[in-house]
Design a protein around this motif. Structure first.
Motif, mmCIF file in Angstrom:
data_model
loop_
_atom_site.group_PDB
_atom_site.id
_atom_site.type_symbol
_atom_site.label_atom_id
_atom_site.label_comp_id
_atom_site.label_asym_id
_atom_site.label_seq_id
_atom_site.Cartn_x
_atom_site.Cartn_y
_atom_site.Cartn_z
ATOM 1 N N ASN A 188 15.514 47.559 94.943
ATOM 2 C CA ASN A 188 14.851 47.694 93.645
ATOM 3 C C ASN A 188 15.578 48.686 92.755
ATOM 4 O OD1 ASN A 188 12.768 45.811 93.822
ATOM 5 N ND2 ASN A 188 11.577 47.180 95.112
ATOM 6 N N SER A 245 12.497 36.406 91.728
ATOM 7 C CA SER A 245 12.304 37.510 90.812
ATOM 8 C C SER A 245 13.240 37.388 89.604
ATOM 9 C CB SER A 245 12.538 38.801 91.583
ATOM 10 O OG SER A 245 12.746 39.834 90.729
ATOM 11 N N TYR A 247 -2.675 40.098 98.279
ATOM 12 C CA TYR A 247 -2.298 40.600 99.607
ATOM 13 C C TYR A 247 -3.198 40.034 100.689
ATOM 14 C CZ TYR A 247 0.888 43.633 97.264
ATOM 15 O OH TYR A 247 1.939 44.078 96.505
ATOM 16 N N PRO A 293 8.686 43.573 95.380
ATOM 17 C CA PRO A 293 7.774 44.461 96.083
ATOM 18 C C PRO A 293 7.949 44.319 97.598
ATOM 19 C CG PRO A 293 6.593 42.913 94.668
ATOM 20 C CD PRO A 293 8.010 42.485 94.698
ATOM 21 N N ASP A 294 7.712 45.388 98.327
ATOM 22 C CA ASP A 294 7.808 45.349 99.782
ATOM 23 C C ASP A 294 6.796 44.329 100.297
ATOM 24 O OD1 ASP A 294 8.215 45.862 102.417
ATOM 25 O OD2 ASP A 294 6.991 47.672 102.470
ATOM 26 N N ASP A 339 13.184 42.833 90.765
ATOM 27 C CA ASP A 339 12.099 43.689 91.198
ATOM 28 C C ASP A 339 11.379 42.988 92.352
ATOM 29 O OD1 ASP A 339 9.974 45.455 91.241
ATOM 30 O OD2 ASP A 339 8.860 44.318 89.731
ATOM 31 N N TYR A 381 13.746 47.553 100.667
ATOM 32 C CA TYR A 381 13.136 47.192 99.387
ATOM 33 C C TYR A 381 13.280 48.306 98.360
ATOM 34 C CZ TYR A 381 11.443 42.868 101.241
ATOM 35 O OH TYR A 381 11.406 41.616 101.776
ATOM 36 N N SER A 382 13.153 49.554 98.799
ATOM 37 C CA SER A 382 13.285 50.605 97.787
ATOM 38 C C SER A 382 14.736 50.661 97.293
ATOM 39 C CB SER A 382 12.770 51.953 98.306
ATOM 40 O OG SER A 382 13.736 52.549 99.102
ATOM 41 N N ASN A 429 1.445 38.331 99.521
ATOM 42 C CA ASN A 429 2.270 39.202 100.360
ATOM 43 C C ASN A 429 1.465 39.684 101.551
ATOM 44 O OD1 ASN A 429 3.803 38.905 98.134
ATOM 45 N ND2 ASN A 429 3.689 41.040 97.478
ATOM 46 N N TRP A 455 0.305 39.010 92.168
ATOM 47 C CA TRP A 455 0.499 39.402 93.572
ATOM 48 C C TRP A 455 -0.858 39.517 94.244
ATOM 49 C CZ3 TRP A 455 5.512 39.323 94.660
ATOM 50 C CH2 TRP A 455 6.421 39.571 93.622
ATOM 51 N N ARG A 494 11.070 48.846 104.527
ATOM 52 C CA ARG A 494 10.675 49.645 103.358
ATOM 53 C C ARG A 494 11.894 50.211 102.656
ATOM 54 N NH1 ARG A 494 5.303 51.435 105.389
ATOM 55 N NH2 ARG A 494 4.114 49.636 104.640
#
Ligand code: UDP
Ligand code: MG
Length: 322
Positions: A150, A190, A200, A158-159, A156, A146-147, A128, A198, A143
């Motif tokens: 979820n 997912s 980064y 993640p951002d 699920d 994604y929140s 990511n 994950w 953001r």
């Protein structure tokens, strides 16, 4: 089996839409990096998503000069989701990697991602990006999206989760089995489950060319994601409907009582108009939400192919239209 005994095959899928400016940078660099990873044979599956520039000619040239290059060229632009699906469907490798052509997905991470799925027991390794350097407004909305998703869906995400991932054959087979026409891959990745690692990496600018995402396209994408993986908005419509009906009923009783007790009441224009507008608004909103889902059902029942191939150097059944 790879060229040598025990060698495992890794397919790299690269969706390309008008990427003639960056393809050389991408291919030379990535080929060099993977040639230094031992014990695996790497194949490239380029998917030309109906590019209008010379992308397909470049891909044909690569295929002629390199045995490890496969290409699939679409009859028109079907979108990155379809391009990824075509790549996955045509892959045969033990491990499959999806990456962008614009060098925003650093090829230097390939070895680490491969290790996660081949040695550390994961089925997927997703790299990511951080959002450093993104426009503030875009970051804010991303953001929030994604929140929200979820919270209201069973998946699920993640951002910053993207499509840059290395997957095992088992996971790829599961994804290919999900034949929905309107694809929202982040949700699909997912939804199928499996153990994901994950990692980064810092945001990198595109090596050349331009992004194909406008704010409006991203908004539509977010809406598609929500309606594809959650029925929560439909429930909001019913919930608000219940609340409004209950309060209208109470108000109705109040009006009747008031009329019985203190006689006819002529004034009341303001409250009437407010109520009409309020309820009208809710009805339109609910219809809109229903419409979003109905349009999805409509497109899905037509069961049109996810992509149409115009040219490819991968053997396809002669009578296969998909
Ligand atoms: N892409 C595609 N079809 C499209 C749009 C994009 O295959 O309709 C490909 C594009 O060539 C690139 C990847 O998807 O390899 C990511 O696109 P882009 O760089 O425009 O998106 P961003 O990185 O800005 O999210
Ligand atoms: Mg990009």
């Amino acid at each position: 089996m790879g060229k040598y005994d025990g060698e495992r095959i890794v397919d790299i899928i690269i969706p390309c839409f008008n990427e003639s400016e960056v393809l050389d940078i991408y291919f030379i660099e990535t080929k060099k990096i993977v040639s230094e990873i031992y014990g695996y044979e790497f194949n490239f599956i380029f998917v030309d998503d109906g590019s209008k520039d010379s992308t397909v000619d470049i891909l044909k040239k690569y295929a002629k000069e390199n045995e490890c290059v496969k290409y699939i060229s679409f009859s028109r632009n079907f979108g990155k989701e379809s391009a990824m699906y075509a790549g996955l469907k045509n892959s045969v490798g033990d491990y499959v990697l999806i990456m962008d052509a614009d060098m925003q997905n650093p090829p230097t991470l390939i070895e680490k991602m491969l290790k996660a799925v081949s040695e550390e027991g994961y089925d997927c390794c997703s790299a990511n990006r951080t959002r450093n350097g993104d426009p503030a407004l875009r970051t804010y909305f991303s953001r929030k999206f994604y929140s929200l998703i979820n919270k209201i869906s069973e998946v699920d995400m993640p951002d910053g989760a993207g499509d840059f991932r290395m997957m095992s054959r088992k996971m790829v087979n599961a994804i290919v089995a999900m034949g929905e026409v309107q694809r929202f891959s982040k949700g699909i990745f997912s939804w199928v489950g499996f153990k994901t690692k994950w990692i980064y990496f810092e945001n990198v600018e595109r090596a050349a060319g331009q992004t194909k995402w406008s704010f409006w396209k991203l908004f539509k994408y977010a809406l598609d994601g929500i309606t594809a993986f959650s029925t929560f908005p439909l429930r909001i419509a019913s919930f608000v409907g219940c609340i409004v009906s209950a309060s209208s009923f109470i108000y109705l009783i109040y009006i009747i009582m008031k009329t019985i007790i203190s006689g006819k009441d002529i004034p009341g224009y303001a409250s009437t108009i407010t109520l009409i507008l309020f309820i009208g608004g809710i009805i339109i909103l609910s219809c809109g939400i229903l419409g979003e889902y109905i349009s999805k059902i409509y497109m899905e029942v037509k069961n049109r192919p996810i992509y149409i191939v115009r040219e490819t150097n991968i053997d396809q059944p002669k009578n296969d239209y998909r």
